[in-house]
Design an enzyme around this catalytic site. Structure first.
Site, short mmCIF file in Angstrom:
data_model
loop_
_atom_site.label_atom_id
_atom_site.label_comp_id
_atom_site.label_asym_id
_atom_site.label_seq_id
_atom_site.Cartn_x
_atom_site.Cartn_y
_atom_site.Cartn_z
N TYR A 197 0.38 -1.17 0.12
CA TYR A 197 0.09 -0.04 -0.25
C TYR A 197 0.74 1.39 -0.10
CZ TYR A 197 0.18 0.70 4.89
OH TYR A 197 1.00 1.06 5.90
N LYS B 137 6.45 -1.01 2.20
CA LYS B 137 5.19 -1.11 2.59
C LYS B 137 4.24 -1.93 2.53
CE LYS B 137 3.44 3.73 3.62
NZ LYS B 137 3.20 3.21 4.38
N GLU C 12 12.07 2.23 14.16
CA GLU C 12 11.41 3.32 13.74
C GLU C 12 10.18 3.29 14.89
OE1 GLU C 12 9.77 2.53 9.94
OE2 GLU C 12 9.71 0.29 9.99
N LEU D 208 10.84 1.72 6.83
CA LEU D 208 9.86 2.01 6.38
C LEU D 208 11.30 3.35 6.23
CD1 LEU D 208 7.70 1.62 4.11
CD2 LEU D 208 6.98 3.38 5.10
#
Ligand code: PDD
Length: 285
Positions: free
Chosen positions: A31, A146, A179, A203
């Site tokens: 996505y 993702k 992250e 990401l």
């Protein structure tokens, strides 16, 4: 609300997919989330390049070229009631009998695009900052894709919500920062902005890129390097970034204050510069 599903523009109530869709069955898809300011998609090329890398990462052909994607986005943005919104793209490996290997022969992918209103982070979060918890980063080794299979992120994020917080800061191997469950994380120490390097464990955020570009353009000392777990807890400031949340200060971590427990000078500077960048660049025709 109108959305795009497999070549059709439909009201959301009429949009249906098969229970055998591999996105539903296996989470087999990728996505993108693209912010739209003043009806202009921000960093479209960078988002479509990241989508391309995600698709390559799961060995799925891109169903559309840039012209076709742009035509879909333009229609949804034009139909949106909101000046500021975000595009949500969701592509799965399509519908096939439930079996793990790729369908052979391959089937058409499922392509969904929605344009939803973008709400700014509430003002009180800007003045007080947000709290976060830390957790072991127990996700897979391709966090640069993702992927729609977000169960690890969902469970990690819920840990923050259960503690009354906004984000979970992820530590890999009990040793270094990767992250957030849905954001990138920056550490500030002695006036320097520190960012973990883009690798397979995080990401590559588009907002992360913008923040580093702003830092470079305004001579804000910054370094991209591995950040030890101890440096996260010893930080003068901690920042989180994502397309919808822009940049926010994390002022408490695992119940303990970060720095003065208030948004610090680096946050204030970057927030201000980000707002100027949004006004001058993101909204620019
Ligand atoms: N997520 N890291 C993770 C794990 C994320 O899910 C996101 C964003 C980011 C920040 O990326 P960007 O700056 O390109 O938004 C980093 C989106 C917003 C989401 O899943 O809804």
């Amino acid at each position: 609300m109108t959305l795009y599903l497999n070549g059709l523009y439909l009201p959301i109530e009429e949009a249906k997919i098969s229970v055998l869709d591999r996105g539903f069955i296996f989470g087999d898809g990728v996505y993108e989330v693209i912010p739209v300011y003043s009806r202009r998609a921000f960093r479209l090329t960078a988002h479509l390049q990241r989508l391309q890398r995600s698709l390559e990462g799961i060995r799925l052909a891109n169903p559309h070229n840039i012209t076709e994607w742009t035509a879909i986005f333009d229609k949804l943005i034009a139909d949106s009631a909101s000046e500021d919104s975000y595009l949500y793209l969701h592509i799965t490996r399509g519908v096939a009998p439930r079996d793990q290997p790729f369908p052979n022969p391959s089937v058409a992918p499922t392509v969904l695009v929605m344009c939803n209103p973008l709400s700014r982070p509430p003002a009180e979060l800007l003045t007080s900052g947000v709290c976060a918890v830390t957790a072991q980063d127990n996700r897979w080794l391709r966090c640069d894709i993702k992927a729609i299979s977000l169960l690890p992120n969902v469970l990690l994020r819920q840990m923050a919500v259960d503690a009354g917080c906004s984000e979970t800061v992820l530590i890999r191997d009990d040793a270094f920062l990767t992250e957030g469950s849905a954001s990138n994380i920056f550490v500030v120490k002695n006036g320097t902005l520190l960012a973990p390097p883009k690798d397979n464990l995080m990401l590559p955020g588009i907002t992360y890129d913008v923040i580093l570009e702003i830092a470079a353009a305004h001579a804000i000392p910054h370094e991209v390097r591995k950040i030890a777990k101890t440096e996260v807890f010893d930080a003068d400031e901690l920042l989180l970034t994502s397309s919808p949340r822009e940049v926010l200060a994390i002022t408490r971590l695992d119940g303990k204050p970060i720095g003065t427990a208030e948004p610090g000078p680096m946050f204030k500077r970057l927030y201000q510069l980000y707002q100027e960048f949004k006004r001058d660049v993101m909204r620019a025709p």
